[in-house]
Scaffold this motif. Structure first.
Motif, PDB file in Angstrom:
ATOM      1  N   GLN A 246       0.983  -1.200   0.088  1.00 50.03           N
ATOM      2  CA  GLN A 246       0.040   0.027   0.217  1.00 50.03           C
ATOM      3  C   GLN A 246       1.056   1.211  -0.028  1.00 50.03           C
ATOM      4  N   PRO A 247       1.039   2.074  -1.268  1.00 51.09           N
ATOM      5  CA  PRO A 247       2.122   3.243  -1.211  1.00 51.09           C
ATOM      6  C   PRO A 247       1.999   4.216  -0.335  1.00 51.09           C
ATOM      7  N   ASP A 248       0.670   4.406   0.120  1.00 51.98           N
ATOM      8  CA  ASP A 248       0.579   5.379   1.245  1.00 51.98           C
ATOM      9  C   ASP A 248       0.839   5.141   2.601  1.00 51.98           C
ATOM     10  N   GLU A 249       0.867   3.927   3.046  1.00 50.45           N
ATOM     11  CA  GLU A 249       1.301   3.324   4.231  1.00 50.45           C
ATOM     12  C   GLU A 249       2.653   3.103   4.507  1.00 50.45           C
ATOM     13  N   CYS A 250       3.403   2.828   3.137  1.00 47.99           N
ATOM     14  CA  CYS A 250       4.833   2.394   3.123  1.00 47.99           C
ATOM     15  C   CYS A 250       5.838   3.586   3.727  1.00 47.99           C
ATOM     16  N   VAL A 251       6.626   3.394   4.558  1.00 48.53           N
ATOM     17  CA  VAL A 251       7.460   4.409   5.128  1.00 48.53           C
ATOM     18  C   VAL A 251       8.917   4.345   4.584  1.00 48.53           C
ATOM     19  N   ASP A 252       9.187   3.536   3.486  1.00 43.34           N
ATOM     20  CA  ASP A 252      10.299   3.407   2.586  1.00 43.34           C
ATOM     21  C   ASP A 252      11.506   3.051   3.442  1.00 43.34           C
ATOM     22  N   CYS A 253      11.355   2.240   4.582  1.00 40.00           N
ATOM     23  CA  CYS A 253      12.514   1.538   5.533  1.00 40.00           C
ATOM     24  C   CYS A 253      13.152   0.429   4.622  1.00 40.00           C
ATOM     25  N   GLY A 254      12.719  -0.104   3.681  1.00 36.03           N
ATOM     26  CA  GLY A 254      13.515  -1.175   3.099  1.00 36.03           C
ATOM     27  C   GLY A 254      13.429  -2.493   3.543  1.00 36.03           C
ATOM     28  N   ALA A 255      13.002  -2.637   4.773  1.00 34.46           N
ATOM     29  CA  ALA A 255      12.999  -4.157   5.598  1.00 34.46           C
ATOM     30  C   ALA A 255      12.701  -5.256   4.470  1.00 34.46           C
ATOM     31  N   CYS A 256      11.643  -4.951   3.878  1.00 32.65           N
ATOM     32  CA  CYS A 256      11.052  -5.844   3.013  1.00 32.65           C
ATOM     33  C   CYS A 256      11.912  -6.186   1.722  1.00 32.65           C
ATOM     34  N   GLU A 257      12.513  -5.355   1.174  1.00 30.14           N
ATOM     35  CA  GLU A 257      13.445  -5.734   0.052  1.00 30.14           C
ATOM     36  C   GLU A 257      14.450  -6.732   0.706  1.00 30.14           C
ATOM     37  N   GLN A 258      14.997  -6.585   2.098  1.00 27.75           N
ATOM     38  CA  GLN A 258      16.061  -7.006   2.331  1.00 27.75           C
ATOM     39  C   GLN A 258      15.855  -8.700   2.469  1.00 27.75           C
ATOM     40  N   VAL A 259      14.534  -8.835   2.728  1.00 29.29           N
ATOM     41  CA  VAL A 259      14.101 -10.371   3.108  1.00 29.29           C
ATOM     42  C   VAL A 259      13.559 -11.084   1.921  1.00 29.29           C
TER      43      VAL A 259
ATOM     44  N   PHE B 263      -5.368  -1.290  -4.148  1.00 29.10           N
ATOM     45  CA  PHE B 263      -6.154  -0.349  -3.069  1.00 29.10           C
ATOM     46  C   PHE B 263      -7.071   0.737  -3.538  1.00 29.10           C
ATOM     47  N   ALA B 264      -7.333   0.863  -4.777  1.00 27.58           N
ATOM     48  CA  ALA B 264      -8.416   1.806  -5.363  1.00 27.58           C
ATOM     49  C   ALA B 264      -9.563   1.828  -4.626  1.00 27.58           C
ATOM     50  N   GLU B 265     -10.051   0.646  -4.268  1.00 27.58           N
ATOM     51  CA  GLU B 265     -11.358   0.352  -3.530  1.00 27.58           C
ATOM     52  C   GLU B 265     -11.296   0.444  -2.121  1.00 27.58           C
ATOM     53  N   VAL B 266     -10.253  -0.144  -1.516  1.00 32.44           N
ATOM     54  CA  VAL B 266     -10.125  -0.219  -0.141  1.00 32.44           C
ATOM     55  C   VAL B 266      -9.358   0.752   0.531  1.00 32.44           C
ATOM     56  N   GLY B 267      -8.615   1.758  -0.236  1.00 33.56           N
ATOM     57  CA  GLY B 267      -8.175   2.853   0.416  1.00 33.56           C
ATOM     58  C   GLY B 267      -6.715   2.475   1.148  1.00 33.56           C
ATOM     59  N   SER B 268      -6.604   3.000   2.090  1.00 36.43           N
ATOM     60  CA  SER B 268      -5.528   2.813   3.275  1.00 36.43           C
ATOM     61  C   SER B 268      -6.170   2.247   4.353  1.00 36.43           C
ATOM     62  N   PRO B 269      -6.143   0.780   4.316  1.00 34.43           N
ATOM     63  CA  PRO B 269      -6.829  -0.208   5.474  1.00 34.43           C
ATOM     64  C   PRO B 269      -6.231  -0.017   6.870  1.00 34.43           C
ATOM     65  N   GLY B 270      -4.953   0.488   6.854  1.00 35.09           N
ATOM     66  CA  GLY B 270      -4.319   0.561   8.159  1.00 35.09           C
ATOM     67  C   GLY B 270      -3.770  -0.638   8.724  1.00 35.09           C
ATOM     68  N   GLY B 271      -3.487  -1.584   7.978  1.00 31.88           N
ATOM     69  CA  GLY B 271      -2.471  -2.802   8.288  1.00 31.88           C
ATOM     70  C   GLY B 271      -3.214  -4.055   7.680  1.00 31.88           C
ATOM     71  N   ALA B 272      -2.314  -4.936   7.330  1.00 29.60           N
ATOM     72  CA  ALA B 272      -2.639  -6.198   6.699  1.00 29.60           C
ATOM     73  C   ALA B 272      -3.114  -7.138   7.493  1.00 29.60           C
ATOM     74  N   SER B 273      -2.571  -7.117   8.730  1.00 33.63           N
ATOM     75  CA  SER B 273      -2.999  -8.043   9.773  1.00 33.63           C
ATOM     76  C   SER B 273      -4.363  -7.851  10.138  1.00 33.63           C
ATOM     77  N   ALA B 274      -5.046  -6.770  10.151  1.00 32.12           N
ATOM     78  CA  ALA B 274      -6.486  -6.524  10.401  1.00 32.12           C
ATOM     79  C   ALA B 274      -7.501  -6.785   9.087  1.00 32.12           C
ATOM     80  N   LEU B 275      -6.714  -6.505   7.974  1.00 32.32           N
ATOM     81  CA  LEU B 275      -7.716  -6.653   6.674  1.00 32.32           C
ATOM     82  C   LEU B 275      -7.713  -8.123   6.280  1.00 32.32           C
ATOM     83  N   GLY B 276      -6.552  -8.700   6.319  1.00 33.93           N
ATOM     84  CA  GLY B 276      -6.187 -10.023   5.617  1.00 33.93           C
ATOM     85  C   GLY B 276      -5.886  -9.953   4.217  1.00 33.93           C
ATOM     86  N   SER B 277      -6.055 -11.154   3.168  1.00 31.15           N
ATOM     87  CA  SER B 277      -5.900 -10.919   1.918  1.00 31.15           C
ATOM     88  C   SER B 277      -6.845  -9.941   1.250  1.00 31.15           C
TER      89      SER B 277
END
Length: 106
Positions: free
Chosen positions: A36-49, A76-90
């Protein structure tokens, strides 16, 4: 700018990036994960793993996968910024991903 998940992720189904994300902005689909581009903080942790090198900083995305910036955002056009994958799921996969042939080793 944000990180983007590109085509090498399709059918890999490894969720190391989801676990590594400190802000929970990587949402799994059935065939790949999406950031989700609006939630990403550009930390790069995902890229490393990422075991297949499917995650890139948007400006570093190879030309052949430039469409994945839009694909990640479109999911994410319809769901917007859900605020976390763990709460929303797939999420449902993007039509462009659904239309790709299945990888044989899936």
């Amino acid at each position: 700018m944000a990180y983007v998940v590109a085509q090498p992720c399709v059918d890999v189904l490894d969720r190391s990036c989801v676990d590594a994300c400190p802000v929970d902005c990587i949402y799994p689909g059935e065939r790949m994960a999406y950031i989700q581009p609006d939630e990403c903080v550009d930390c790069g942790a995902c890229e490393q793993v990422c075991p297949v090198g499917a995650i890139y900083y948007e400006e570093d995305l190879p030309e052949e996968w430039k469409d994945y910036t839009r694909i990640n955002a479109d999911v994410f056009a319809e769901v917007g910024s859900p605020g976390g994958a763990s709460a929303l799921g797939s999420l449902p996969d993007h039509a462009s991903v659904v239309g790709l042939p299945l990888k044989e080793d899936r």
